[in-house]
Write a protein that holds these residues in place. Sequence first.
Motif, PDB file in Angstrom:
ATOM      1  N   VAL A   1       0.866  -1.184   0.000  1.00 14.64           N
ATOM      2  CA  VAL A   1       0.000   0.000   0.000  1.00 14.64           C
ATOM      3  C   VAL A   1       0.901   1.230   0.000  1.00 14.64           C
ATOM      4  O   VAL A   1       1.820   1.334   0.816  1.00 14.64           O
TER       5      VAL A   1
ATOM      6  N   ASP B   1       0.671   5.061   0.537  1.00 14.06           N
ATOM      7  CA  ASP B   1      -0.284   6.036   1.068  1.00 14.06           C
ATOM      8  C   ASP B   1       0.246   7.465   0.950  1.00 14.06           C
ATOM      9  O   ASP B   1       1.350   7.760   1.404  1.00 14.06           O
TER      10      ASP B   1
ATOM     11  N   GLY C   1      -1.623   1.470   8.517  1.00 14.56           N
ATOM     12  CA  GLY C   1      -0.534   0.616   8.052  1.00 14.56           C
ATOM     13  C   GLY C   1       0.137  -0.135   9.180  1.00 14.56           C
ATOM     14  O   GLY C   1       0.821  -1.132   8.942  1.00 14.56           O
TER      15      GLY C   1
ATOM     16  N   THR D   1       3.220  -1.099   4.133  1.00 19.47           N
ATOM     17  CA  THR D   1       2.706   0.211   3.748  1.00 19.47           C
ATOM     18  C   THR D   1       3.877   1.168   3.641  1.00 19.47           C
ATOM     19  O   THR D   1       4.720   1.219   4.536  1.00 19.47           O
TER      20      THR D   1
END
Length: 355
Positions: free
Chosen positions: A107, A109, A118, A125
């Motif tokens: 991910v 972000d 996260g 993340t």
Amino acid sequence: MSSAGTPAERPGGGPVRIAVVAPPWYPVPPPGYGGIERVCHDLVQGLVRRGNDVTLVATGPDGSDATYRPVFAESLPGLGSIESPVQEVRYAAGVAEVLAGVAVDVVHDHSLAGPLLGIGRRAPTVVTAHGPADGPVGDYYRRLGLPIVATSQAQRRLAPGVRWVATVYNGIPVSDFPFRVDKDDYVLFLGRLSPEKGVHLAVEAARAAGVRLVVAGKASEPAERRYLEEAVLARLPAASSWVGEVGGARRDNLLAGARCLLSPIQWEEPFGMVNVEALACGTPVVALNRGSIPEIVTDGRTGVICDRPEQLAEAIGRASSIDPYVCRAEALARFDVEVMVDGYQAVYEALVNAA
Ligand code: UDP
């Protein structure tokens, strides 16, 4: 490591499945102002072009080639207002709901509160710090302990102790920007109407240099409107103009036609998209020496860097000797979207391999 034109790869083979989380304030891509949302758009488009499996989590209409998972049909109001923290966490809760139903390997972000999710997540993340990462934000990043990507060395230097894993300059699709060698007779300010962007210094420099100034930008918040009226409109030199917020071809043509872009920044600018957009158009940047400026602009080659505001007026004159072809070539070599995608693919691969 993947090469240009191929996707990031998982250890066992196959493309890395990437979820890119944009901030909630503007659609992706944004119709006008919206630096982070524009970076998110260009990033996901670049990733998709290379065959990556990309999910975009954002607000507003679907505007990219990634699999789109909107959290809200409309972008959220309230940026910069008292309600913005609530909107941030409300959005983060929505991101959690959406991502619960998506299989991802990493991910990425770009929002503020989203990275909190996260901490307990199985997939790694990574966060891009788009604003200054010192002060309370730096403390937040340190406590999160997540891998953080910087958008400039200057941003990174100011926040030691953050878990920086890479510096990836923001990229733009350079070949989509118009390139002009013959310039019109104005200098340009483009950006947020905020004292940290030094718009008042752009006005004074244009006044002292006796040149026409075009001011374009976002003045949607009350403080921005006040600053616009008091420090900009009240002092605008003759034949100069305030054209409001601009987007699309109008913005690009303003950049391409300007003798130079004025960036008299008054803060530790973490990146500054407008500067590389100007270079892409063959337009030199006249700037004050703060934040990322010396990483982006080469004094005497792609712009003029001044230590003091009083030097800006003379620098406007010197900018005419800068070669627009050199500006464009610099943008292509260092700030093109493909360079940014290379940087992020390497980050994703490293994280997925380590997981
Ligand atoms: N921008 C725009 N229209 C405007 C003002 C700004 O399209 O009227 C864009 C600008 O071209 C850039 C972004 O908004 O892509 C601003 O990003 P930047 O990093 O320069 O500034 P910040 O994020 O600090 O406001």
